[in-house]
Design a protein around this motif. Structure first.
Motif, short mmCIF file in Angstrom:
data_model
loop_
_atom_site.label_atom_id
_atom_site.label_comp_id
_atom_site.label_asym_id
_atom_site.label_seq_id
_atom_site.Cartn_x
_atom_site.Cartn_y
_atom_site.Cartn_z
N PHE A 135 0.81 -1.21 0.00
CA PHE A 135 0.00 0.00 0.00
C PHE A 135 0.85 1.27 0.00
CE2 PHE A 135 -2.67 -3.35 1.80
CZ PHE A 135 -3.72 -3.30 0.88
N ALA A 136 2.09 1.13 -0.44
CA ALA A 136 2.92 2.31 -0.67
C ALA A 136 2.35 3.08 -1.85
CB ALA A 136 4.37 1.89 -0.95
N ASP A 137 2.85 4.30 -2.05
CA ASP A 137 2.35 5.10 -3.18
C ASP A 137 2.48 4.34 -4.49
OD1 ASP A 137 1.65 7.18 -1.55
OD2 ASP A 137 3.50 8.30 -1.88
N ASP A 138 3.53 3.53 -4.59
CA ASP A 138 3.69 2.69 -5.76
C ASP A 138 4.37 1.39 -5.34
OD1 ASP A 138 4.33 1.40 -8.08
OD2 ASP A 138 4.97 3.20 -9.12
N PRO A 139 3.62 0.30 -5.25
CA PRO A 139 4.17 -0.96 -4.75
C PRO A 139 5.16 -1.63 -5.68
CG PRO A 139 1.92 -1.27 -5.46
CD PRO A 139 2.17 0.20 -5.52
N SER A 140 5.29 -1.19 -6.92
CA SER A 140 6.25 -1.85 -7.81
C SER A 140 7.69 -1.53 -7.44
CB SER A 140 5.99 -1.46 -9.27
OG SER A 140 6.30 -0.10 -9.49
N GLY A 141 7.88 -0.64 -6.48
CA GLY A 141 9.22 -0.39 -5.95
C GLY A 141 9.65 -1.42 -4.94
N TYR A 142 8.88 -2.51 -4.81
CA TYR A 142 9.18 -3.56 -3.84
C TYR A 142 9.08 -4.92 -4.51
CZ TYR A 142 8.22 0.18 -0.49
OH TYR A 142 8.24 1.36 0.20
N VAL A 143 9.85 -5.88 -4.00
CA VAL A 143 9.74 -7.27 -4.43
C VAL A 143 9.63 -8.14 -3.18
CG1 VAL A 143 10.93 -7.01 -6.63
CG2 VAL A 143 12.26 -7.48 -4.56
N CYS A 144 8.96 -9.26 -3.32
CA CYS A 144 8.67 -10.12 -2.17
C CYS A 144 9.06 -11.56 -2.47
CB CYS A 144 7.18 -10.02 -1.85
SG CYS A 144 6.61 -11.17 -0.59
N ASP A 145 9.67 -12.21 -1.48
CA ASP A 145 9.95 -13.64 -1.53
C ASP A 145 9.30 -14.26 -0.30
OD1 ASP A 145 11.01 -16.24 -1.31
OD2 ASP A 145 12.82 -15.67 -2.40
N VAL A 146 8.11 -14.85 -0.48
CA VAL A 146 7.35 -15.36 0.66
C VAL A 146 8.10 -16.47 1.38
CG1 VAL A 146 5.21 -16.51 1.33
CG2 VAL A 146 5.16 -14.70 -0.39
N GLU A 147 8.71 -17.38 0.63
CA GLU A 147 9.40 -18.51 1.27
C GLU A 147 10.55 -18.05 2.15
OE1 GLU A 147 10.61 -21.38 -1.58
OE2 GLU A 147 8.57 -21.92 -2.17
N LYS A 148 11.25 -16.99 1.72
CA LYS A 148 12.38 -16.48 2.50
C LYS A 148 11.97 -15.39 3.48
CE LYS A 148 15.86 -17.46 -1.05
NZ LYS A 148 16.92 -16.88 -1.92
N ARG A 149 10.67 -15.09 3.53
CA ARG A 149 10.17 -14.01 4.39
C ARG A 149 10.98 -12.73 4.15
NH1 ARG A 149 5.90 -16.29 5.20
NH2 ARG A 149 4.92 -16.70 7.22
N SER A 150 11.06 -12.33 2.89
CA SER A 150 11.87 -11.17 2.52
C SER A 150 11.06 -10.21 1.66
CB SER A 150 13.11 -11.63 1.74
OG SER A 150 13.82 -10.53 1.22
N VAL A 151 11.10 -8.92 2.03
CA VAL A 151 10.54 -7.85 1.21
C VAL A 151 11.66 -6.84 0.99
CG1 VAL A 151 8.84 -6.01 0.98
CG2 VAL A 151 8.22 -8.15 2.12
N LYS A 152 11.97 -6.58 -0.28
CA LYS A 152 13.05 -5.65 -0.59
C LYS A 152 12.51 -4.43 -1.32
CE LYS A 152 16.81 -9.01 -0.64
NZ LYS A 152 17.95 -9.58 -1.40
#
Length: 310
Positions: free
Chosen positions: A245-262
């Motif tokens: 829910f950032a102004d633009d979420p495409s500035g983030y990537v997610c790896d659910v298995e590694k519990r990582s949001v960059k």
């Protein structure tokens, strides 16, 4: 030194609603995927429960607006019915990503849940405080205000336009005092409450109320679990909220298995300066890479003699 995070809008391309913790999830209302998995409907009049496909929330006629990532409630409440827990012997966890669109002038719940045998829970939004409460006797809508509440520090009214993820872990309706409740802001514990007692089991009606007739709230996400989430799980969901829910979420990537949001970080030095990150030996006039969300990044800069910085 200029710091720029790159943006381009594609609401669920990188992080879908399914990235949240799924085990025990019995209700999920998402501002982006408001009409079903991967579906957004700007003309929706109901808010689809992504967790079960049942118990959708009816939006209050004339008192709401749908944005590309939220439901804005103007002194109105959405109502979902038929939300049922699998067990009466475990706590429940509720989470909401929300903000006040105008500073509330009184004690108005962000959401209220009366499912299984646990009574009502919610958040306060008056100046300087936030709370979750437990309704041990199945009493009516307004009567829970003076019983079994504990205080966190959500500051909705002091910072009316700030967005917060708030979480409450509510103990089982019980005649013992062994349960411990918790309140979180983002992923951090704000308060604990023990000594929960109940002389009468509550009277559940399977209803979830989102918003309040006395306040204006923008709701981004709501989740209800029929178990106690761990602190790591609560922090993970809060991190997903922050990215999606950032102004633009495409500035983030997610790896659910590694519990990582960059988050994508872009740096550009000016006036002949050079930069280096995290103590590295590589220097340059620009930098772009992905870094773990909420983790610190150390930026070093060296400036040539005679530049605008010297």
């Amino acid at each position: 030194l200029a710091v720029v995070v790159g943006w381009a809008f594609d609401a669920w391309a990188n992080i879908p609603a399914s990235a949240y913790v799924q085990t025990g999830l019995i209700a999920q209302f998402d501002g982006i995927e408001n009409a079903g998995t991967g579906i957004h409907d700007a003309n929706a009049t109901t808010w689809v429960n992504l967790a079960t496909g049942a118990g959708d929330a009816v939006l209050p006629e004339g008192l709401f607006a749908v944005t590309e990532k939220s439901i804005v409630l103007s002194k109105g409440r959405a109502l979902a019915e038929g939300i049922v827990c699998a067990s009466n012997t475990t706590p429940i966890t509720i989470q909401a990503r929300a903000r006040a669109t105008a500073a509330p002038t009184g004690q108005y719940d962000l959401m209220y849940v009366n499912i299984s045998s646990r009574g009502g829970v919610g958040f306060d939004a008056r100046a300087g405080n936030g709370y979750a409460y437990y309704q041990p006797d199945g009493s009516s809508w307004g009567s829970q205000k003076s019983i079994y509440k504990w205080w966190g520090n959500f500051n909705f009214a002091q910072r009316a336009y700030d967005i917060h993820t708030v979480t409450a872990v509510i103990p089982v309706s019980s005649k013992t005092d062994s349960s411990v409740g918790k309140v979180f802001q983002e992923g951090a514990v704000q308060a604990y409450k023990s000594n929960w007692t109940s002389a009468v089991q509550p009277a559940p009606d399977g209803k979830v109320y989102i918003g309040n007739v006395g306040a204006n709230y923008e709701m981004y996400s709501v989740r209800i679990y029929d178990r106690e989430l761990t602190e790591d799980e609560i922090a993970w969901n809060a991190k997903i909220d922050k990215a999606r829910f950032a102004d633009d979420p495409s500035g983030y990537v997610c790896d659910v298995e590694k519990r990582s949001v960059k988050a994508r970080v872009r740096l550009q030095a000016k006036y002949g300066a050079e930069i280096s990150l995290d103590g590295g030996e590589t220097w340059g006039v620009s930098y772009e890479d992905w870094h773990e969300l909420d983790s610190p990044v150390t930026v070093q800069m060296r400036v040539p003699v005679g530049s605008a910085f010297s």
